[in-house]
Design an enzyme around this catalytic site. Structure first.
Site, PDB file in Angstrom:
ATOM      1  N   ASP A 109       0.834  -1.189   0.000  1.00 14.95           N
ATOM      2  CA  ASP A 109       0.000   0.000   0.000  1.00 14.95           C
ATOM      3  C   ASP A 109       0.880   1.255   0.000  1.00 14.95           C
ATOM      4  O   ASP A 109       1.679   1.433  -0.913  1.00 14.95           O
ATOM      5  CB  ASP A 109      -0.946  -0.072   1.215  1.00 14.95           C
ATOM      6  CG  ASP A 109      -2.015   1.002   1.238  1.00 14.95           C
ATOM      7  OD1 ASP A 109      -3.004   0.857   0.507  1.00 14.95           O
ATOM      8  OD2 ASP A 109      -1.860   1.987   1.982  1.00 14.95           O
ATOM      9  N   HIS A 276      -7.026  -7.079   0.892  1.00 20.30           N
ATOM     10  CA  HIS A 276      -5.989  -6.075   0.638  1.00 20.30           C
ATOM     11  C   HIS A 276      -4.736  -6.291   1.470  1.00 20.30           C
ATOM     12  O   HIS A 276      -3.620  -6.007   1.013  1.00 20.30           O
ATOM     13  CB  HIS A 276      -6.589  -4.697   0.930  1.00 20.30           C
ATOM     14  CG  HIS A 276      -5.623  -3.562   0.844  1.00 20.30           C
ATOM     15  ND1 HIS A 276      -4.906  -3.256  -0.308  1.00 20.30           N
ATOM     16  CD2 HIS A 276      -5.244  -2.640   1.769  1.00 20.30           C
ATOM     17  CE1 HIS A 276      -4.148  -2.187  -0.090  1.00 20.30           C
ATOM     18  NE2 HIS A 276      -4.327  -1.802   1.157  1.00 20.30           N
TER      19      HIS A 276
END
Length: 295
Positions: A109, A276
Site C-alpha cells: 500500500d 488487501h
C-alpha cells in the site's frame, strides 16, 4: 497472537534523521530487506512475515514518517515533507545509517508507493522491489472513474483541505481504522486486538493525523506530478515482484502486470487469495512468494 511476541529476537530502536526520527525493528542476518507498511498500519503489519524472512535476511521493518512511533516533522504549503520522494529519501538514509548501502524493498500500500519512488530516485540502492496490492499513484489517478471515486474515497477524504479530515478523524479514529481493516480484508481474524489498537493509536494523535493527511495531499499533487514527469523517461531497473488481492480493486480495475511493465522490464507476480492486507491475511503465501523472489 500478539504483534509484539512474534518479534522476539528483533531489536527495537529509533534512528535519528536530518529532520526527524524513524522507529523500526531489526532482526535476522544476511542480505538486507526493508519492509514498509501501508495505511492504516505500522511496521507491526509484518508480524507474521518478518520473523520468517529473518531466518535468511537482515530484516528492517520501519514506521513511515507520520505513522506509529516515527516522527512528524512540519509540513509546508506544497506538502513536500510528506511526498514519497522525501519519505523515500529518509528511508534510504536510515538504511545507510544501519550499514546498508544497497538493499531489497518490500512495500504494501503506502509503503509500496514509497518503495517504487525509491527505486526510481535511487536505482543504485534498491536491488529488488516487491509491491503489494497497488498500481503507481500516477496510474491510479490517471485512470480514476466512478468506481475509484467510491471505492477509494479515502484518497479524496484525507487529501481534503486542512483541517476538515483532521477534525473529523479526531472524533472517532477507531471508525476509520476498523472500517478500513474490516471492509478491505477477507480474513476476519487477521488483526490481533493489540495490533489493531496500535493502528488506532496513530490516529489518536493530532500531529500524526495531520501527517497522514499531508501524505495523501502530497499524493494528489507532488506524487502524481512526479509520476507523470517520469512516465516513459525513467524506469525501475531492478527486478519487480507484484502481488495483489485476487478479488480486490487492483484485480478488478487494472491488469497489474501490464501496468507495472510500463515502468520496469523485469516484472513477475500474480494474485494472492486474500483481501488487501496480504501479509496479515495470507502470511504463508506472502512469505513463500517473497522468499522465492528475494533469494
Amino acid at each position: 497472537m500478539g504483534g509484539k511476541l512474534v518479534f522476539d529476537g528483533f531489536e527495537e530502536l529509533d534512528v535519528g534523521t536530518a529532520e526527524s526520527v524513524v522507529h523500526l525493528r531489526r532482526g535476522g542476518g544476511g542480505p538486507p530487506v526493508l519492509l514498509l507498511h501501508g495505511m492504516p498500519e505500522t511496521h507491526l503489519m509484518w508480524h507474521r512475515v518478518a520473523p520468517r524472512l529473518a531466518e535468511r535476511f537482515t530484516v528492517v521493518a520501519t514506521d513511515l514518517r507520520g505513522f506509529g512511533d516515527s516522527g512528524t516533522p512540519p509540513s509546508d504549503a506544497e506538502h513536500a515533507p510528506y511526498g514519497m520522494r522525501e519519505v523515500a529519501r529518509e528511508q534510504v538514509a536510515v538504511m545507510r545509517s544501519l550499514g546498508h548501502d544497497t538493499f531489497a524493498v518490500v512495500g504494501h500500500d503506502r509503503g509500496g508507493r514509497c518503495g517504487y519512488r525509491m527505486a526510481l530516485d535511487h536505482p543504485d540502492v534498491v536491488t529488488r522491489l516487491a509491491v503489494l496490492d497497488i498500481v503507481p499513484t500516477g496510474d491510479a489517478f490517471g485512470r480514476a472513474d466512478m468506481d475509484f471515486s467510491l471505492g477509494f474515497w479515502l484518497w479524496s477524504f484525507l487529501a481534503a483541505p486542512e483541517p476538515v479530515p483532521e477534525r473529523l478523524i479526531a472524533g472517532a479514529p477507531e471508525v476509520i481504522v476498523d472500517h478500513m481493516l474490516d471492509d478491505l480484508a477477507e480474513v476476519p481474524d487477521a488483526f490481533p486486538a493489540d495490533v489493531r489498537a496500535a493502528y488506532v493509536r496513530t490516529l489518536r494523535d493530532p500531529d500524526r493525523v495531520h501527517a497522514v493527511c499531508e501524505q495523501y495531499r502530497a499524493a494528489a499533487t507532488l506524487d502524481y506530478r512526479q509520476d507523470e514527469a517520469d512516465r516513459g523517461s525513467r524506469r525501475i531497473t531492478c527486478p519487480v515482484l507484484v502481488l495483489w488481492s485476487h478479488a480486490g480493486p487492483v484485480a478488478s480495475w487494472y491488469r497489474p502486470l501490464e501496468v507495472w511493465r510500463a515502468w520496469a522490464d523485469d516484472v513477475t507476480g500474480g494474485p494472492v487469495p486474500a483481501g488487501h492486507f496480504l501479509p496479515e491475511e495470507a502470511p504463508d503465501e506472502t512469505t513463500r512468494q517473497l522468499l522465492a523472489f528475494l533469494s
